[in-house]
Each structure stands twice: as C-alpha cells, then as structure tokens.
Write an enzyme that holds these catalytic residues in place. Structure first.
Site, short mmCIF file in Angstrom:
data_model
loop_
_atom_site.label_atom_id
_atom_site.label_comp_id
_atom_site.label_asym_id
_atom_site.label_seq_id
_atom_site.Cartn_x
_atom_site.Cartn_y
_atom_site.Cartn_z
N HIS A 43 9.84 -4.60 -11.63
CA HIS A 43 10.45 -4.59 -10.44
C HIS A 43 10.74 -4.55 -9.21
O HIS A 43 9.63 -5.31 -8.48
CB HIS A 43 8.92 -3.23 -10.92
CG HIS A 43 10.19 -2.12 -9.75
ND1 HIS A 43 9.76 -0.62 -10.01
CD2 HIS A 43 10.27 -2.28 -8.50
CE1 HIS A 43 9.57 0.59 -8.66
NE2 HIS A 43 10.42 -0.25 -7.63
N GLU A 70 13.99 -2.45 -12.90
CA GLU A 70 13.84 -0.99 -12.80
C GLU A 70 13.53 -1.48 -10.81
O GLU A 70 13.28 -2.56 -9.87
CB GLU A 70 12.37 -0.91 -12.56
CG GLU A 70 11.86 -0.45 -14.47
CD GLU A 70 10.14 -0.08 -14.48
OE1 GLU A 70 9.89 0.04 -15.07
OE2 GLU A 70 9.41 -0.65 -13.32
N THR A 100 3.20 1.52 -5.52
CA THR A 100 3.73 1.55 -6.35
C THR A 100 4.34 2.98 -6.63
O THR A 100 4.34 4.09 -5.79
CB THR A 100 2.71 2.16 -7.51
OG1 THR A 100 2.89 1.36 -8.92
CG2 THR A 100 0.93 2.84 -6.91
N HIS A 190 3.57 4.42 -16.60
CA HIS A 190 3.31 4.82 -15.26
C HIS A 190 1.29 4.85 -15.62
O HIS A 190 1.19 6.30 -16.14
CB HIS A 190 3.41 5.47 -14.07
CG HIS A 190 2.49 5.47 -12.79
ND1 HIS A 190 3.42 4.02 -11.68
CD2 HIS A 190 1.52 5.56 -12.00
CE1 HIS A 190 2.89 4.04 -10.95
NE2 HIS A 190 1.55 4.94 -11.07
#
Length: 237
Positions: A43, A70, A100, A190
C-alpha cells in the site's frame, strides 16, 4: 479456498527507520511466498513512509503468486499501476495523512468517478477490488462501478469481536450474502489476527482473499515468519 495475501508495509516501515536495507523487503516477500503466502500486498502512500514506489517496481518481477497494490487512485498511484499492471488493484479512499485506512468508499456519491477508474484498470488486465464498509447500500452501488470484488473493511468486526462475536460478524455476513447475490467477489482486511480470523472465515460465504499485515508481522516477532504464515493459513481452512 480463501487465500492469504501478506501485506509487507510494516517490513518497509522497519527498514526505513534506519535508512538501509535491513530487513531486505524483497527477500521477505520471497520468503512469505516460500512459507505459504498466496499473495503479496503493498500500500504505497504519497509520502512513501513505508512502501516506496520503487519497491513496487522491484517487487513486480519477483512476486510469483499475486501482487495486490492498494491505494487511493491519485494520479501518481494510477501511473504506477499503469506501469506495473498487477494482478489486483484495491482502491482505498484514504487521505494522504492517514495513519492507516479508516473507512470504505461511499460508492453512491463516488460511483461515476469509481466507474471510470475501474474501467481503465480492468482494461489493463487488473482485477479490481473496492474497499467497503459492510453497508448494504454501498454494496449495491458498488455493482454500478463495474468492480470485480469488494474488500470489507473489518476494523469494526475486530473491535467488537472480543465482546460479542456474533453481533460483530452479522453485518459482514449479511453484506457478503448480498454481494454474492449481486455477483461480486469478496475480500476482507484490516485488524484481522489469529484470534478473530477463523470465525470471520467461517461466517463469510464466498470469502476469496484476506489481506493481513500488521498483526501477522507482530506475531512473527514471537513465532517466526514461517510458523506465523502457516498458523494464519490454518485459520482459513
């Protein structure tokens, strides 16, 4: 079978803390696959505080399973994806300064925008997943974007799981059933860990893939990377 994709952002965070190449991010990715990971997730964020854009370029020819990139589809992110053409792109609406990811897309408000992004990414040969809360209206509207999959943002599930796991999983199960009926593939990620992963897996019909990084890396400090990946794989059987 639900696949495990290992997010290696935290490995990059540790490396960046000293400014050298220890730990070696590329070797960790190789080892994750060797130990049983069925995908590698990264990410990259605009400030490159963990995964750097060059890391993605270096990883692409090395990953033999599936590379999942991501991120928020900013111009720089989309340029990277056009260059790399990963197997999967997960669109996440995180702000540049977000610690995050902390919310899914509003697929009603942003449907036309997402439709254009999804169409281009699919033309590049990428499978597309949209980060989503377990909201039935958002799931329905996701269909209109043309996305292949949705990825459920599971922070709320993980937070409630220790207190009432049945209540925690119910909105996700309901949304997953609807997603299946609408022809959407289902991912999740997550705050998933060795405590809550198996129950989510048992209760989410059609769960194709989970992406796990922070908890898995933390567990690996005590249990070792190979053992940890195998333990997470067992939760998905």
């Amino acid at each position: 079978m639900t696949k495990l994709s290992v997010n290696i952002n935290k490995i990059a965070t540790l490396r960046n803390a000293r400014g050298h190449n220890r730990p070696d991010l590329l070797q960790v990715a190789r080892d994750c696959e060797r130990f049983g990971a069925q995908g590698i997730t990264v990410h990259p964020r605009p400030d490159e505080r963990h995964i750097r854009y060059q890391d993605v370029r270096d990883l692409k020819p090395l990953v033999t399973t599936e590379l999942n990139i991501e991120g928020n589809p900013t111009p720089d992110f989309l340029n990277l994806v056009r260059e790399m053409r990963p197997e999967q792109v997960t669109l996440v609406p995180d702000a540049p300064d977000a610690i995050t990811s902390n919310a899914g897309w509003d697929t009603v408000e942003h449907q036309l925008y997402l439709m254009g992004v999804v169409q281009e990414l699919k033309s590049l040969g990428c499978r597309v997943s949209i980060f989503l809360d377990p909201d039935l209206e958002m799931v329905k509207a996701a269909v209109g974007t043309g996305t292949d999959r949705i990825e459920f943002y599971t922070e709320a599930y993980a937070r409630q799981y220790p207190h009432d796991r049945e209540a925690a999983v119910l909105p996700y199960r309901t949304a997953a059933i609807l997603a299946q009926q609408l022809g959407l593939g289902i991912n999740a990620g997550h705050d998933l860990d060795l405590e809550n992963l198996a129950y989510l897996h048992q209760n989410l019909p059609g769960l194709a893939e989970v992406s796990i990084g922070h908890a898995l890396v933390c567990d690996a400090l005590y249990l070792g990377l190979e053992n940890t990946i195998q333990l997470y794989r067992r939760q998905l059987q």
